[in-house]
Design a protein around this motif. Structure first.
Motif, short mmCIF file in Angstrom:
data_model
loop_
_atom_site.label_atom_id
_atom_site.label_comp_id
_atom_site.label_asym_id
_atom_site.label_seq_id
_atom_site.Cartn_x
_atom_site.Cartn_y
_atom_site.Cartn_z
N ALA A 329 1.17 -1.14 0.17
CA ALA A 329 0.02 0.03 -0.12
C ALA A 329 0.62 1.23 -0.15
O ALA A 329 0.17 2.53 0.01
CB ALA A 329 -1.11 -0.25 1.21
N GLN A 411 -5.55 -4.37 6.99
CA GLN A 411 -5.28 -5.50 5.58
C GLN A 411 -3.67 -4.92 4.52
O GLN A 411 -3.35 -4.44 3.37
CB GLN A 411 -6.33 -4.37 4.69
N TRP A 412 -2.60 -5.29 5.66
CA TRP A 412 -1.40 -4.71 5.03
C TRP A 412 -1.19 -3.19 4.56
O TRP A 412 -0.83 -2.56 3.34
CB TRP A 412 -1.13 -5.66 3.65
N HIS A 414 -3.55 -1.04 3.01
CA HIS A 414 -4.72 -0.79 2.72
C HIS A 414 -6.10 -0.61 3.24
O HIS A 414 -6.70 0.38 2.16
CB HIS A 414 -5.10 -2.37 1.53
N ASN A 415 -5.99 -0.65 3.97
CA ASN A 415 -7.31 -0.67 5.24
C ASN A 415 -8.82 -0.13 4.79
O ASN A 415 -9.36 0.70 4.89
CB ASN A 415 -6.76 1.53 5.54
N GLN A 416 -8.78 -1.13 4.02
CA GLN A 416 -10.62 -1.13 3.43
C GLN A 416 -11.55 -1.19 4.62
O GLN A 416 -12.39 -0.59 4.05
CB GLN A 416 -11.11 -2.36 2.37
#
Length: 643
Positions: A329, A411-412, A414-416
């Motif tokens: 990310a 989420q690695w 990406h922070n969805q």
């Protein structure tokens, strides 16, 4: 090339990068468009707080990156607030007798701990201090040794930049107790044998595991060696300032033992494993069948604090760069692909992902913590990897612009969907839409420190420029600070020989040294650095400060009353400066001005559009919470002014 003109800097070159620098400065002052540091001020103890749902607590591991960037950037007012924040630990240092609960009556088991002499801990909250990492199997954890090392490291850097003898006399005895506490864990091989959850970031370290007996034991923790080494280097300089030759020799002897032992923790590819078992098994060798993850934290800290040689620093960077998923990310994950050596992994006898009760890619198993990112940015700037540093700073700035300083990003990175915000998949529900946290000021402060890599020693200040090639001019209108002297930094690609001022020459490594006597307490200088190796120190002709405009259109009645009161106080304080103690009056004036500027920011925030919503919706509820945050900041600063 067009001139860039920002609020806190001007310059020429890459406008996007110059804008990131300017916004980073803005985040440290009252600002209508960004979460800003005054929002984390608490009047009760004149200190900073963690923020968000963790309220007024203060954590060493979460504030570490921010602080190591911020120290040169802070004037005496903010440095005192920072010191007060860490005094929350020093005032509660373990002594083998006191309990964590301040009143001696624990309300929870974590406040019933009695730590060894010199131990600091994880955090200080309203009831007292938590001496071990506070999440999970606390009874099975070791003392928080690496947090103690980080506490000493930060305090040593504060003292090197503060430089007052009375501060040295106060803190050095406490720091020696902490150094001795850490030293007590040194094993015969020169490494440090410690148990679970004694690392930054804990509790991602589980110690060692005997698969035949099921016994969980201690291991040799790399991060502790790195952080302790960084602390020893600075403590040696403090001893030199105090003419303590025995203390200086002791620091150097311990440091040399660390450096002699460090190769045991290097992998064949030249990066650092996270830990080593007593039988020699390394944890954190990427691609191995067991413990085959890449650990970012200790590796990046080793570069940032210059504990490893330059060739090892480069090999560490090459390995991180060769695993693109660890920065998928654009920001660094703690580790990748997942941990299989936590206490839960051992107890459940599993090597599968998600062993901490969280999904891998979240929290301390692959999450992205801004406190670590700050140290990563320092490491990148030392290596001249500017694209990495500015990319990471930009990612965190984009989240900040939406008032979502999530820590960690999930989420690695990406922070969805961030579990702490309690939001659903399409964000139509979000119980906590606004977050401001100290962790996320680390990319801000570390980028600013990394531009010139300010380093203080016993004799003065070192400046090591690390300006990207696509920036040809940089003028900072707000100073950095050394021993109470304000230093206005300028960078010009072509610097001419000085007609007036002191020429500062760079050494073969491009480092510029300024003797302490050229930076007097209460003084102000301009340092102009040239890419051609020629630099000049001149007296500062102007002392910049943000103007109070008087524009509070739309401010509520209560805050307007505060503003008018502070206006009158400012006029009175300004008059007293003309006849009284300028230094005392200036500290008071700075507090008054801060309230006024925060109120103006609160008024302007109401009038500006809330148009940043690329990452998360900008709902009416979120807008209201942002406005409330600005208003609360004004009142908190005003309360601190009155105290």
């Amino acid at each position: 090339m067009m001139k860039y003109q920002g609020t806190y800097i001007s310059g020429r070159g890459n406008a996007d990068r110059l804008a990131i620098i300017d916004k980073s400065f803005a985040a440290l002052h009252p600002c209508a468009t960004l979460p800003n540091l005054p929002m984390l001020y608490r009047a009760k103890n004149d200190m900073l707080c963690e923020g968000f749902i963790w309220g007024s607590g203060w954590w060493i591991q979460n504030s570490y990156g921010f602080t190591m960037g911020a120290i040169p950037l802070f004037d005496e007012l903010w440095l005192s607030r920072l010191q007060n924040s860490y005094d929350a630990f020093w005032n509660r240092i373990g002594d083998g007798k006191r309990l964590g609960a301040d009143n001696g009556i624990p309300t929870q088991p974590i406040y019933a701990l009695c730590a060894p002499d010199g131990s600091l801990g994880d955090c200080v909250l309203e009831p007292g201090i938590v001496y071990r990492q506070g999440d999970g199997h606390v009874d099975s954890y070791d003392w928080f040794y690496e947090a103690t090392a980080a506490g000493v490291h930060m305090q040593a850097d504060i003292l090197l930049f503060d430089r007052r003898p009375e501060m040295l006399a106060r803190y050095m005895p406490l720091m020696w107790r902490s150094l001795n506490h850490i030293e007590s864990t040194r094993a015969e091989n020169g490494l440090f044998l410690v148990g679970a959850a004694s690392n930054l970031l804990a509790p991602s370290y589980g110690g060692s595991f005997n698969s035949e007996t099921g016994e969980v034991g201690k291991g040799y923790l790399t991060g502790l060696l790195i952080t302790y080494s960084a602390a020893l280097k600075k403590c040696a300089e403090l001893c030199r300032m105090m003419d303590d030759t025995a203390g200086e020799a002791a620091c150097h002897a311990r440091l040399q033992k660390n450096l002699d032992a460090l190769p045991q923790l290097l992998t064949e590819e030249g990066y650092l494993a996270k830990s080593m078992d007593p039988d020699g098994t390394l944890h954190g060798v990427y691609g191995a069948k067991r413990y085959g993850y890449l650990e970012a934290v200790c590796n990046l800290d080793a570069i940032a604090w210059e504990v490893v040689a330059p060739d090892v620093a480069r090999s560490i960077y090459r390995k991180i760069d060769a695993v693109p998923e660890i920065r998928g990310a654009g920001i660094i994950c703690n580790n990748y692909p997942h941990l299989d050596d936590t206490l839960d992994s051992y107890r459940e006898r599993t090597t599968a992902p998600h062993s901490l009760g969280w999904l891998s890619g979240d929290w301390v198993d692959g999450g992205c913590w801004a406190t670590v990112e700050g140290r990563a940015i320092l490491a990148y700037m030392k290596l001249g990897q500017h694209a990495d540093a500015f990319r990471a700073a930009d990612v965190y700035m984009r989240w900040a612009e939406e008032y979502r300083q999530d820590a960690p990003l999930s989420q690695w990175g990406h922070n969805q969907n961030n579990p702490w915000q309690k939001e659903n998949a399409d964000y139509s529900v979000c119980e906590r839409p606004v977050s401001v946290m100290i962790d996320n000021f680390a990319p801000v402060t570390c980028l600013l420190r990394g531009l010139f890599q300010y380093a203080a020693d016993a004799e003065g200040l070192w400046i090591i420029p690390s300006i990207p090639n696509d920036i040809t001019e940089l003028n900072q209108s707000h100073p950095v600070h050394f021993g109470g002297c304000r230093i206005y930094m300028r960078y010009h690609e072509e610097q001419n020989s000085p007609e007036d001022g002191t020429e500062l020459t760079a050494d073969a490594c491009g480092r510029i040294f300024i003797p302490a006597e050229l930076l007097p307490r209460g003084g102000a200088v301009t340092v102009t650095v040239g890419a051609n190796g020629l630099s000049v120190l001149t007296p500062a002709s102007t002392l910049a400060s943000t103007a109070v405009t008087g524009d509070i259109e739309g401010l509520p009645v209560e805050l307007t009353a505060v503003y008018r009161t502070c206006e009158a106080m400012l006029a009175e304080a300004t008059d007293s400066e003309r006849v009284g103690s300028i230094r005392a009056a200036s500290a008071h004036t700075a507090r008054i001005r801060e309230v006024l500027l925060a109120a103006e920011a609160a008024a302007l925030r109401r009038r500006l559009p809330f148009d940043k919503h690329e990452l998360r919706p900008m709902t009416e509820d979120k807008i209201q919470k942002i406005i409330e945050l600005y208003d609360k900041t004004v009142l908190e600063l005003y309360e601190g002014l009155k105290s």
